[in-house]
Design a protein around this motif. Structure first.
Motif, PDB file in Angstrom:
ATOM      1  N   ASN A  81      14.548  55.373  61.692  1.00  0.00           N
ATOM      2  CA  ASN A  81      14.781  55.689  63.094  1.00  0.00           C
ATOM      3  C   ASN A  81      14.117  57.000  63.515  1.00  0.00           C
ATOM      4  OD1 ASN A  81      16.374  57.384  61.666  1.00  0.00           O
ATOM      5  ND2 ASN A  81      18.285  56.868  62.686  1.00  0.00           N
ATOM      6  N   GLN A  83      11.594  59.107  65.640  1.00  0.00           N
ATOM      7  CA  GLN A  83      10.922  58.969  66.917  1.00  0.00           C
ATOM      8  C   GLN A  83       9.997  60.153  67.127  1.00  0.00           C
ATOM      9  OE1 GLN A  83      14.275  58.818  69.589  1.00  0.00           O
ATOM     10  NE2 GLN A  83      13.956  56.628  69.926  1.00  0.00           N
ATOM     11  N   ALA A  94      15.400  62.049  76.111  1.00  0.00           N
ATOM     12  CA  ALA A  94      15.957  61.199  75.047  1.00  0.00           C
ATOM     13  C   ALA A  94      17.207  61.823  74.453  1.00  0.00           C
ATOM     14  CB  ALA A  94      14.910  60.963  73.969  1.00  0.00           C
ATOM     15  N   LEU A  95      17.213  63.147  74.293  1.00  0.00           N
ATOM     16  CA  LEU A  95      18.379  63.849  73.770  1.00  0.00           C
ATOM     17  C   LEU A  95      19.564  63.709  74.721  1.00  0.00           C
ATOM     18  CD1 LEU A  95      19.499  65.640  71.512  1.00  0.00           C
ATOM     19  CD2 LEU A  95      18.709  67.619  72.812  1.00  0.00           C
ATOM     20  N   ALA A  97      20.008  61.269  76.882  1.00  0.00           N
ATOM     21  CA  ALA A  97      20.446  59.881  76.843  1.00  0.00           C
ATOM     22  C   ALA A  97      21.283  59.599  75.593  1.00  0.00           C
ATOM     23  CB  ALA A  97      19.243  58.960  76.895  1.00  0.00           C
ATOM     24  N   MET A  98      20.917  60.224  74.470  1.00  0.00           N
ATOM     25  CA  MET A  98      21.660  60.031  73.235  1.00  0.00           C
ATOM     26  C   MET A  98      23.052  60.651  73.319  1.00  0.00           C
ATOM     27  SD  MET A  98      20.576  60.991  69.350  1.00  0.00           S
ATOM     28  CE  MET A  98      20.866  62.742  69.527  1.00  0.00           C
ATOM     29  N   LYS A  99      23.142  61.795  74.002  1.00  0.00           N
ATOM     30  CA  LYS A  99      24.431  62.455  74.167  1.00  0.00           C
ATOM     31  C   LYS A  99      25.279  61.801  75.230  1.00  0.00           C
ATOM     32  CE  LYS A  99      23.063  67.064  72.640  1.00  0.00           C
ATOM     33  NZ  LYS A  99      22.896  68.471  73.036  1.00  0.00           N
TER      34      LYS A  99
END
Length: 101
Positions: A81, A83, A94-95, A97-99
């Motif tokens: 995984n 990226q 992206a960070l 969205a992940m949080k």
């Protein structure tokens, strides 16, 4: 950095003759990606892991993954995984969205 292609052949050969086996040039000529000491260390750790697994491990469990195989074989490298991002803004998005933000 010196461009060895611009040197006369005798001078390039003379300069290359004194290189140690773990230099980048000699490793490239031998087709190695890692120094020999690193490969030997990984093989020793793999052997210790196998011994420990046989002595302590459960009979039905899977043997430990090989560190040497992960270092030398790109297919077993465990990059599942990972990226990469083209810009810091893409990374921040992206960070977030992940949080969940």
């Amino acid at each position: 950095m010196l461009d060895w292609r611009s040197l006369p052949v005798r001078l390039a050969a003379t300069l290359a003759a004194g290189l140690p086996p773990d230099s980048r040039c000699m490793m490239h000529l031998a087709g190695q990606k890692l120094p020999e000491k690193t490969l030997m260390d990984a093989a020793a750790v793999d052997a210790l892991h196998r011994i420990e697994w046989r002595l302590i491990g459960c009979p039905g469990s899977r043997p430990p993954d090989s560190i040497l195989a992960a270092l030398t074989d790109p297919d077993t490298g465990g990059t599942g995984n990972v990226q990469s991002f083209d810009s810091p803004e893409d990374f921040e998005a992206a960070l977030a969205a992940m949080k969940g933000g």
